[in-house]
Design an enzyme around this catalytic site. Sequence first.
Site, PDB file in Angstrom:
ATOM      1  N   HIS A   1      34.646 -30.857 -41.731  1.00 23.60           N
ATOM      2  CA  HIS A   1      35.146 -31.942 -40.894  1.00 23.60           C
ATOM      3  C   HIS A   1      34.101 -32.440 -39.906  1.00 23.60           C
ATOM      4  O   HIS A   1      34.410 -33.241 -39.038  1.00 23.60           O
ATOM      5  CB  HIS A   1      36.415 -31.477 -40.163  1.00 23.60           C
ATOM      6  CG  HIS A   1      37.487 -31.052 -41.128  1.00 23.60           C
ATOM      7  ND1 HIS A   1      38.366 -31.930 -41.690  1.00 23.60           N
ATOM      8  CD2 HIS A   1      37.754 -29.845 -41.676  1.00 23.60           C
ATOM      9  CE1 HIS A   1      39.161 -31.282 -42.535  1.00 23.60           C
ATOM     10  NE2 HIS A   1      38.801 -30.007 -42.546  1.00 23.60           N
TER      11      HIS A   1
ATOM     12  N   LYS B   1      18.411  -9.859 -17.203  1.00 19.66           N
ATOM     13  CA  LYS B   1      19.268  -8.944 -16.440  1.00 19.66           C
ATOM     14  C   LYS B   1      18.575  -8.509 -15.145  1.00 19.66           C
ATOM     15  O   LYS B   1      19.197  -8.410 -14.103  1.00 19.66           O
ATOM     16  CB  LYS B   1      19.637  -7.723 -17.299  1.00 19.66           C
ATOM     17  CG  LYS B   1      20.608  -8.080 -18.423  1.00 19.66           C
ATOM     18  CD  LYS B   1      21.031  -6.874 -19.239  1.00 19.66           C
ATOM     19  CE  LYS B   1      22.004  -7.308 -20.325  1.00 19.66           C
ATOM     20  NZ  LYS B   1      22.398  -6.241 -21.229  1.00 19.66           N
TER      21      LYS B   1
ATOM     22  N   GLU C   1      18.286 -11.077 -32.412  1.00 17.98           N
ATOM     23  CA  GLU C   1      17.756  -9.941 -31.648  1.00 17.98           C
ATOM     24  C   GLU C   1      16.763  -9.097 -32.441  1.00 17.98           C
ATOM     25  O   GLU C   1      15.757  -8.666 -31.902  1.00 17.98           O
ATOM     26  CB  GLU C   1      18.903  -9.059 -31.139  1.00 17.98           C
ATOM     27  CG  GLU C   1      19.757  -9.763 -30.103  1.00 17.98           C
ATOM     28  CD  GLU C   1      20.818  -8.854 -29.511  1.00 17.98           C
ATOM     29  OE1 GLU C   1      20.498  -7.724 -29.128  1.00 17.98           O
ATOM     30  OE2 GLU C   1      21.992  -9.270 -29.463  1.00 17.98           O
TER      31      GLU C   1
HETATM   32  O1  PA5 Z   1      22.348  -6.446 -28.049  1.00 19.93           O
HETATM   33  C1  PA5 Z   1      22.211  -6.361 -26.851  1.00 19.93           C
HETATM   34  O2  PA5 Z   1      21.467  -5.534 -26.297  1.00 19.93           O
HETATM   35  C2  PA5 Z   1      22.977  -7.295 -25.946  1.00 19.93           C
HETATM   36  O3  PA5 Z   1      23.643  -8.285 -26.663  1.00 19.93           O
HETATM   37  C3  PA5 Z   1      23.950  -6.456 -25.101  1.00 19.93           C
HETATM   38  O4  PA5 Z   1      24.912  -5.867 -25.923  1.00 19.93           O
HETATM   39  C4  PA5 Z   1      24.588  -7.324 -24.021  1.00 19.93           C
HETATM   40  O5  PA5 Z   1      23.597  -7.826 -23.166  1.00 19.93           O
HETATM   41  C5  PA5 Z   1      25.603  -6.571 -23.197  1.00 19.93           C
HETATM   42  O6  PA5 Z   1      25.114  -5.342 -22.765  1.00 19.93           O
HETATM   43  P1  PA5 Z   1      26.015  -4.037 -22.952  1.00 19.93           P
HETATM   44  O7  PA5 Z   1      26.242  -3.944 -24.445  1.00 19.93           O
HETATM   45  O8  PA5 Z   1      25.206  -2.920 -22.451  1.00 19.93           O
HETATM   46  O9  PA5 Z   1      27.242  -4.294 -22.188  1.00 19.93           O
END
Ligand code: PA5
Length: 386
Positions: free
Chosen positions: A269, A364, A253
Amino acid sequence: MYVYRLASILDDLERIKSIDGDGMRNHLGRLPEFCEDAIERADKLEIPSLVKVSEDLSIQYTRPKKIIVAGMGGSAIGGSILKDWLRETLPIPIEVPRSYTLPAYADRDTLVFAVSYSGNTEETLRCFLEALERRCMIIATTSGGMLQEYCHGIGIPMVRLPEGYPPRSALPYLLLPLATSLRKLGVTLSLDGELEEAIAVLREVVEEVKPDTPVSKNPAKEVALGLEGYIPLIIGSGFYESVALRMKTQFNESSKTPAKTEVFPELNHNMMVGWTERRDLTGKFSVILLRDQQEPDEIRERIEATRSLVLDEGAARVMEIWSRGRGKLARMLSTLYVGDYASFYLAILYGVNPTPIPVINEMKRRLEKAGNKRALRKKYKKLTTG
Ligand code: PA5
């Protein structure tokens, strides 16, 4: 010459600021402070003994016999860390399904933590509603969204998080309230000063890894330099499995790069065989081994044997991050913190803003168009009106 040029980028604070346009460096620097605030917020949580959802549906809060953490991505990782942190002391099972549905065993004796930083993650909302249907105890952790509406609507206990951070920067808020809530429900946790120690260790680590500490003394910058141009492969063992996963997701990310994890002893393994012939492929990986002065002898032997059998020859580079501290939490978080900063510096080397995650947001948006949220609202209404 090339490495020298890259290193100078990481010591150029003006350049860091211009690439880090949304201030990820500021959130990273506040991790110890976030830990303290998260504990304070969770301390204020009041758990009722009964929540009446509708005429014929109520939830009773008692000491749970099973724990499920429902969440995704940055909101799920706190559950995985909790599970690894407490796995030798927690007297009841804990699972982090990362899914739309709860495991079949979820019942009145099960505590479901519904964790979503935004409060709008559909998998988590679906699990919340399923937990209601099955009369599980529910505790939510969120900064708002539909999850907050659900909780306020029927009086489900909720830890309210501060708004405005990327979920991955809010890790302490998504982890520590879970431990506090367990204690409030009478689950014995022998933490023995672990929280205080972890915060003190994080304060030491941040001095070493923050942007104004130069490359020559900064282990996170050093790791980022060793990863530039390669795929990070993070290898943990035992309770570092979740830490390795956290690092992978941070590289994904923040640095916008593919990354992968493996874990000892399982990798001995299978993965190893894939590393014996294809140097053209394995040479694309730069390996980070998560190490611990207290790692068991059998794990140490495996790590060393694996290095000499396949990793040193096969990978572009092999680096190690050693944990700090005495308690498990300090050791896990200190390792993770170096990884968080390394992913930040790798983003700087690649010239990408660490904060935005446009493709996740687009995904999303597309799903929202499909009307999934409408269906959730409908189900919530049905459940709460009886
Ligand atoms: O890092 C991120 O933004 C994502 O991995 C979110 O955490 C994930 O999409 C879930 O969203 P939220 O944390 O708002 O539930």
